[in-house]
Design an enzyme around this catalytic site. Structure first.
Site, PDB file in Angstrom:
ATOM      1  N   CYS B 104       0.811  -1.221   0.000  1.00 18.01           N
ATOM      2  CA  CYS B 104       0.000   0.000   0.000  1.00 18.01           C
ATOM      3  C   CYS B 104       0.851   1.280   0.000  1.00 18.01           C
ATOM      4  CB  CYS B 104      -0.967  -0.034   1.188  1.00 18.01           C
ATOM      5  SG  CYS B 104      -2.277   1.189   1.043  1.00 18.01           S
ATOM      6  N   ARG B 141     -12.251   6.401  -2.112  1.00 18.53           N
ATOM      7  CA  ARG B 141     -11.088   5.530  -2.025  1.00 18.53           C
ATOM      8  C   ARG B 141     -11.433   4.157  -2.584  1.00 18.53           C
ATOM      9  NH1 ARG B 141      -7.385   7.266   1.895  1.00 18.53           N
ATOM     10  NH2 ARG B 141      -6.791   5.153   2.454  1.00 18.53           N
ATOM     11  N   HIS B 203      -3.855  -5.629   2.153  1.00 17.05           N
ATOM     12  CA  HIS B 203      -3.678  -5.789   3.592  1.00 17.05           C
ATOM     13  C   HIS B 203      -4.376  -7.090   3.984  1.00 17.05           C
ATOM     14  CE1 HIS B 203      -2.419  -1.608   3.758  1.00 17.05           C
ATOM     15  NE2 HIS B 203      -3.535  -1.235   3.180  1.00 17.05           N
TER      16      HIS B 203
HETATM   17 ZN    ZN Z   1      -4.023   0.513   2.094  1.00 18.37          ZN
END
Ligand code: ZN
Lengths: 451, 265
Positions: B104, B141, B203
């Site tokens: 990320c 997002r 994640h």
């Molecule tokens: Zn992330």
């Protein structure tokens, strides 16, 4: 006899977690309803922050009732705009005008605070703490802190803001506020420090770029902090000292601007002390005398799903909600009493209200709880994820199949529980609602209702 | 590799470095270091995990495996200068087949640059031939469960990123998106790979429930340190990991529409 009473109480006490539906209807039909109703209140206390909103609100409501006030209070979980509307509408109906002269105690979701504060301008607003929580829903911590700072500009200028002095992200809100401000914090130098591996969300001061340094840290970023640039934890006007953890309560000396009181709080853990401090600070801002605050806190009963203890089929069951890393770490720490081992039911859901991302379980210090676990059952929509995390943490292998179904997991945990032992349930939010409803249907009664 | 050889190589070790463990740890990525340590330990390989913070003395050559996780934009800015200072050393390490997992925010910093939501451009260390850009504060997002196909197997995880990563021509992706957004929600690609450096948005944490990816990193690190053949690993009892993998797969594929945003179609 007991069973009959238990069932009746179960129906009353263990219903669902409250609904925001009337609020939704009114909000649609009459968008100004909340504002109008809120305008008739004699005082409004808003409680926001990552952890402790529900319990702080419950404590404050009890203190205010002990002070002889009529309190309007949104029920646990109904902390969005429509939940606030619903609670005001409910209080105003059916006779109308009941809201007149009431004090509202309104728990406000972190992201909903700006809208709620506009509709129901606070007499006092409590900020409990700011920690990582449901990042898929709230976004990152930074954006919440910015939104809160902007919201302060909309508050009535004579509102009193109540800030957690021990949380640098909360204490710094004082720099955006010219009105009255009361701070609360822990002054006891003998509180055991947080484990070093625990996540800290305040590493450095965004205003000065300096690192936050902690001469004491109780849990997460709560503690005695300062920076090299000379910014430091403010001295709180409301504080707790001489904290003693007893078997079923927490004792401490509460220091208030108008005097002090020794408190015997029927709740466990340092996070409960912070909730009591937050409630006492708001009560002080609303003019409640220390003696009444003491009485109110002494009569505290666990809020829905938070440290609730109940009896089902003659066996004791306790629920400790843990919906984010710091909340779960605190729940786990209340279990870590020397020599005690627990039968655990850990329930992980990934609903919207839980956060759809379960990565956060890797930020919880399960490792320190492994040796305190006597037996384990795992359940919830993401039970397998939870089981993997607990295997990593060195827990005993879970009993029975890992069940995505909360009901099956609860059944398995109760079946495996030795008759004289207590089951401790550690659920996320929607799993808590689910398991609590099931316990209600099984005739569970809260321990203090039975006693 | 035979059993005898296995036991005679019990003194094998791997040094794992975690970059900025206190600043880039927002999404459970610390689970990745735990996976490395645990899966090594189960095979008698001694793994040490060392955190590297801003200003710390550290050379990538001391390490067999470098992990970097995700954090807020603000934290990425905080570590950027320190990371740039280490850029040449990390590039040399990768060119010398050093093993990296960048997740990320870390993945974005290991590309050429990241343009934040406010338009501010942050240079990366250019391990991956990729650029990342945040489309602005009013664009949602990329959030949700992800399934990606990697070498014929599935990778599962959870993504939560404002930045969109675009790979330049010739830059190999790590995997193909089966469900979720991946690098940018448009080209169906997830992550990037250069030599033994892996970049991903996943994640979860990603390694505990993708044991095949975890073992690949360990194998590559062992081969680099101990030579060809050293990367053959005993199978472990991965029951719990595979159940978590299956559950994540089921969760991702049974969600028709994400409540939080558009899904990659
Ligand atoms: Zn992330």
């Amino acid at each position: 006899m007991l069973a009959g009473k238990a069932a009746r109480l179960g129906m009353r006490a263990l219903g669902s977690g409250g609904t925001a539906l009337p609020g939704l209807v009114v909000e649609r039909l009459h968008p100004q309803a909340t504002e109008r109703l809120a305008g008739r209140l004699s005082a409004t206390a808003l409680i926001t922050g990552t952890n402790g909103k529900t319990t702080t609100s419950a404590m404050l409501a009890r203190i205010l009732r002990a002070d002889g006030r009529t309190v309007v209070h949104n029920r646990s979980g109904s902390n969005l705009m429509r939940g606030v509307t619903a609670s005001l509408v409910e209080a105003a109906n059916p006779l109308g005008g009941l809201v007149h002269g009431c004090t509202a105690v309104l728990e406000a979701d972190e992201a909903a605070l700006p809208a709620i504060a506009r509709a129901a301008p606070p007499t006092t607003a409590v900020f409990t703490n700011l920690m990582r929580d449901q990042l898929d829903r709230y976004g990152e911590i930074e954006s919440i802190a910015l939104r809160w700072a902007e919201t302060l500009a909309d508050f009535p200028t004579d509102a009193t803001i109540a800030l957690n002095a021990d949380d640098p992200l909360i204490a710094s809100l004082a720099t955006c506020w010219d009105g009255p401000c009361l701070r609360f914090g822990i002054e006891d130098a003998d509180v055991p420090p947080a484990p070093s591996g625990e996540i800290v969300d305040a590493i450095w001061d965004p205003a000065t770029q300096d690192d936050f340094r902690y001469s004491r840290r109780y849990f997460a970023q709560l503690g005695r902090w300062h920076t090299d640039a000379g910014v430091e934890r403010p001295t709180p006007e409301v504080s707790a000292d001489e904290i003693v953890q007893a078997e079923a309560s927490t004792q401490f000396v509460l220091r208030l601007p108008e005097g002090s009181a020794s408190i015997d709080l029927p709740a466990l853990g340092l996070y409960s002390v912070y909730n009591a401090l937050a409630a006492a600070t708001a009560a002080t801002a609303l003019g409640v005398p220390p003696e009444t605050i003491k009485r109110g806190l002494g009569a505290h009963q666990a809020a829905f799903g938070r440290q609730e203890e109940m009896v089902v089929d003659g066996r004791r069951v306790r629920i400790l909600l843990g919906k984010n890393p710091s909340g779960m770490n605190q729940a786990l720490r209340t279990l870590q009493r020397p020599g005690e081992r627990h039968h655990l039911l850990v329930l992980l859901n990934d609903g919207i209200a839980d956060g759809t991302d379960v990565s956060w379980i890797w930020d919880v210090d399960w490792e320190s709880q492994a040796e305190h676990c006597e037996s384990l059952v795992v359940g919830g929509h993401r039970a397998a994820d939870m089981a993997l995390r607990l295997e990593y943490a060195g827990f005993p292998a879970p009993r029975g199949p890992v069940a995505n179904d909360v009901g099956r997991a609860l059944r398995a945990a109760l079946d495996a529980l030795p008759q004289s032992e207590r089951l401790t349930i550690l659920p996320t939010y929607t799993a808590m609602l689910d398991v609590r409803q099931r316990l209600g249907r099984m005739g569970a009664a809260r321990l203090w209702d039975v006693a | 590799m035979g059993r005898g050889l296995m036991s005679s190589s019990n003194d094998r070790r791997l040094d794992v470095a975690v970059l900025y463990p206190d600043l880039l740890n927002l999404y459970g990525d610390r689970g990745n270091a735990r996976a490395m340590a645990r899966r090594c330990a189960a095979r008698g390989i001694e793994a040490t995990v060392t955190g590297v913070d801003i200003g710390d003395q550290w050379s990538p050559e001391q390490s067999d495996l470098v992990l970097i996780g995700g954090g807020q934009d603000r934290e990425q800015r905080r570590v950027q200068a320190d990371l740039l200072r280490r850029g040449n050393a990390i590039r040399d390490y990768v060119n010398d087949d050093g093993v990296v997992l960048a997740v990320c925010g870390g993945f974005q910093l290991f590309g050429h640059q990241y343009r934040g939501w406010d338009g501010d451009v942050m240079d990366g260390i250019g391990i991956f031939d990729a650029v990342a850009a945040h489309p602005g504060p009013n664009v949602s997002r990329c959030v949700g469960n992800v399934v990606a196909l990697w070498e014929g197997e599935t990778l599962v995880g959870f993504e939560n990123h404002g930045g969109r990563t675009y790979l330049n021509d010739g830059q190999q992706a790590l995997a193909d998106v089966a469900s979720g957004f991946g690098n940018n929600g448009g080209d169906g690609l997830e992550g990037a790979r250069v030599k033994n450096a892996f970049g991903t948005y996943l994640h979860g944490a990603v390694l505990p429930k993708n044991p095949h990816l975890a073992d690949r990193l360990i194998a590559l690190a062992l081969e680099r340190r101990y030579g060809p053949g050293a990367g053959e690993l005993e199978a472990l009892d991965d029951g719990a990991a595979l159940r978590a993998h299956a559950e994540a797969l089921h969760t991702a594929l049974s969600a028709t529409e994400s409540p939080l945003g558009r899904r990659f179609a």
